[in-house]
Write a protein that holds these residues in place. Structure first.
Motif, PDB file in Angstrom:
ATOM      1  N   SER A  36       0.850  -1.186   0.000  1.00  0.00           N
ATOM      2  CA  SER A  36       0.000   0.000   0.000  1.00  0.00           C
ATOM      3  C   SER A  36       0.888   1.239   0.000  1.00  0.00           C
ATOM      4  O   SER A  36       2.118   1.157  -0.042  1.00  0.00           O
ATOM      5  N   ASP A  37       0.268   2.417   0.088  1.00  0.00           N
ATOM      6  CA  ASP A  37       1.047   3.656   0.176  1.00  0.00           C
ATOM      7  C   ASP A  37       1.836   3.739   1.475  1.00  0.00           C
ATOM      8  O   ASP A  37       2.737   4.582   1.602  1.00  0.00           O
ATOM      9  N   ALA A  39       4.029   1.926   2.228  1.00  0.00           N
ATOM     10  CA  ALA A  39       5.399   1.564   1.867  1.00  0.00           C
ATOM     11  C   ALA A  39       6.328   2.772   1.919  1.00  0.00           C
ATOM     12  O   ALA A  39       7.519   2.639   2.248  1.00  0.00           O
ATOM     13  N   PRO A 110       0.010  -3.359  -6.283  1.00  0.00           N
ATOM     14  CA  PRO A 110       0.662  -2.056  -6.099  1.00  0.00           C
ATOM     15  C   PRO A 110       0.579  -1.257  -7.393  1.00  0.00           C
ATOM     16  O   PRO A 110       0.668  -1.816  -8.492  1.00  0.00           O
ATOM     17  N   GLN A 146       6.899   0.093  -2.790  1.00  0.00           N
ATOM     18  CA  GLN A 146       5.878  -0.949  -2.743  1.00  0.00           C
ATOM     19  C   GLN A 146       6.414  -2.311  -3.165  1.00  0.00           C
ATOM     20  O   GLN A 146       5.725  -3.315  -3.025  1.00  0.00           O
ATOM     21  N   ASP A 380       6.102   6.573  -7.793  1.00  0.00           N
ATOM     22  CA  ASP A 380       6.374   5.145  -7.765  1.00  0.00           C
ATOM     23  C   ASP A 380       7.639   4.749  -8.517  1.00  0.00           C
ATOM     24  O   ASP A 380       8.550   4.156  -7.950  1.00  0.00           O
TER      25      ASP A 380
END
Length: 477
Positions: A36-37, A39, A110, A146, A380
């Motif tokens: 999830s975020d 991370a 992710p 992630q 990301d």
């Protein structure tokens, strides 16, 4: 914030060093699961690591992997020797495969794996990663927090538990739900022990309280100081950096008034984004001409004006609901100003403002006519193609606009398939133009990160991508 940190916070560690007290904006939403975020909290605390890291230019560099080669759809990674997890077990190819397989098989995936299918296998002392299609960004993807590599103990249940399972210089020792967390130095860290004995984290969604913690000496490092509070701090306590984060008004293209392209156009023409920059952000932001901002200087150089947009129609009192969240202090005020601008244009506007954890699912399910979101555009992979796909592809996992447009999908696929470099950047900007042509997303402004550091803080990272904050080199004088 008075007394919000544990009594030992900021006190002397066993070797005379001081623990670092951090006030963070958002509490964990998924138990610190790296899928999830959450991370990004693990990476900002230097608790978990990935195979690859990105440098300041967004190019991949070694981390847990020391080198890699590509053969069509397969990439082979050589692992760093002498790395141990926080539970004392060794980093092995099988451990890497376990973590990547869990991420690839997660539901939802992710974001970094949107539109990507990959498999991993151990081959001797190396790891082979194969994608269903040739993917020039595999190393970039593997830099996402992630896709952190964790010990086997993290996967003993359905949920992924990173406590005591990372490889970073700090090990998570305690998590108190959504209130606080504590980390201690991991003396067996492969890169050498951290300078600070530990980190004490408090989750403080209220921006005024975060800034007050710095002024009062309750915190050493403060995330995301609201612009209204920045002027109350000493100049040597704040750092302002243009960041790849765009505030955007997402319009619901499948239900409500904004199903009509002409009303989306009316909303676009009603917006005065310069007033947002001046009035809400006190000039500490940049007006948006597109989805990608000045943190990516090549974007403006390659941007063309979106063509084929619909003509604006009279809203004639169309009723809309705008959602946003309180975790970023400026967003409710921004939404209120947008409400005024849209009502002046003829819409009837209602606001729905909550904490992010209480509103995200409704936004993703398309329950709002419009949604004001502060969105990191290269968070990301260091490459905006992943963000564009996630937010605007028909099968994107973060498609708040509920957009399903064949032309946009085609442009997004072309950007995702292009090789890294100038060609990819041109394809990315063509995809941005396709998205803007639908008026499904109206970019408002590009944020600047304002981070607060106490005078004694040394070596905290001011990271536009929000991946790093406290590292092994960070300490308190």
């Amino acid at each position: 914030m008075t007394g919000c940190f544990a009594p030992s916070a900021g006190s002397e560690g066993g070797d005379g060093g001081k623990r670092i007290r951090v006030a963070m904006m958002q509490p964990p939403r998924s138990g610190l699961s790296p899928l999830s975020d959450d991370a990004f909290k693990l990476s900002r605390w230097s608790a978990a690591e990935t195979l690859v890291r990105l440098d300041a230019d967004g190019d991949p560099q070694p981390l847990l992997a020391t080198k890699w080669t590509q053969n069509d759809r397969t990439w082979t990674f050589t692992l760093r020797k002498g790395v141990t997890f926080h539970d004392g077990t060794a980093l092995t190819p099988r451990a890497v495969v376990r973590s990547l397989e869990r991420a690839a098989g997660a539901s939802p995936k992710p974001r970094i794996l949107d539109g990507v299918r990959l498999s991993a296998k151990a081959v001797g002392d190396k790891v082979e990663i194969t994608t269903s299609q040739t993917d020039p960004l595999v190393p970039h993807r593997l830099s996402s927090p992630q896709l952190s590599i964790l010990a086997a103990k993290a996967y003993h249940t359905k949920a992924v538990d990173p406590v005591g399972a990372g490889t970073g210089p700090f090990v998570i020792s305690k998590v108190n739900g959504t209130a606080s967390a504590a980390l201690d130095r991991y003396d067996a860290y492969w890169g050498g022990p951290a300078k600070a004995p530990g980190i004490d984290v408090k989750f403080v969604p209220d921006g005024t309280a975060r800034a007050a913690a710095l002024r009062s000496g309750e915190a050493d490092i403060v995330e995301a100081v609201p612009v209204a509070q920045a002027s109350l701090l000493e100049k040597n306590q704040i750092t302002e950096v243009p960041m790849p984060r765009t505030n955007t008004l997402y319009l619901n293209t499948t239900s409500g008034p904004f199903r009509q392209a002409s009303l989306r156009a009316a909303a676009r023409e009603a917006l005065d984004t310069e007033a947002l920059v001046r009035g809400v952000y006190e000039g500490r932001a940049d007006r948006a001409d597109g989805l990608l901002g000045p943190a990516l200087p090549w974007a403006a150089q390659l941007r063309d004006t979106a063509e084929g947009r619909a003509e604006a129609a009279d809203p004639d009192g169309a009723k809309i609901t705008i959602g946003t969240f309180t975790d970023r202090a400026e967003l409710p005020e921004a939404a209120a100003l947008l409400q005024q601008q849209l009502e002046k244009a003829g819409f009837e506007v209602e606001l729905d403002v909550r904490e992010y954890s209480a509103i995200e699912s409704d936004a993703l399910e398309g329950k709002f006519d419009a949604f004001v979101l502060s969105r990191a555009t290269v968070l990301d992979s260091g490459d905006p193609a992943a963000y564009l796909y996630s937010d605007f592809a028909s099968d994107g996992s973060f498609n708040i606009s509920q957009l399903g447009d064949k032309g946009v999908d085609s442009a997004l696929r072309a950007a995702a398939a292009a090789p890294a470099g100038e060609e990819r950047r041109e394809k990315v900007m063509a995809a941005e133009e396709a998205v803007l042509g639908t008026d499904a997303a109206l970019p408002l402004l590009h944020e600047r990160v304002v981070q607060g550091d106490a005078v004694g803080v040394v070596g905290s990272v001011k990271d536009p991508r929000e991946r790093e904050l406290v590292t092994r080199s960070t300490y308190i004088k």
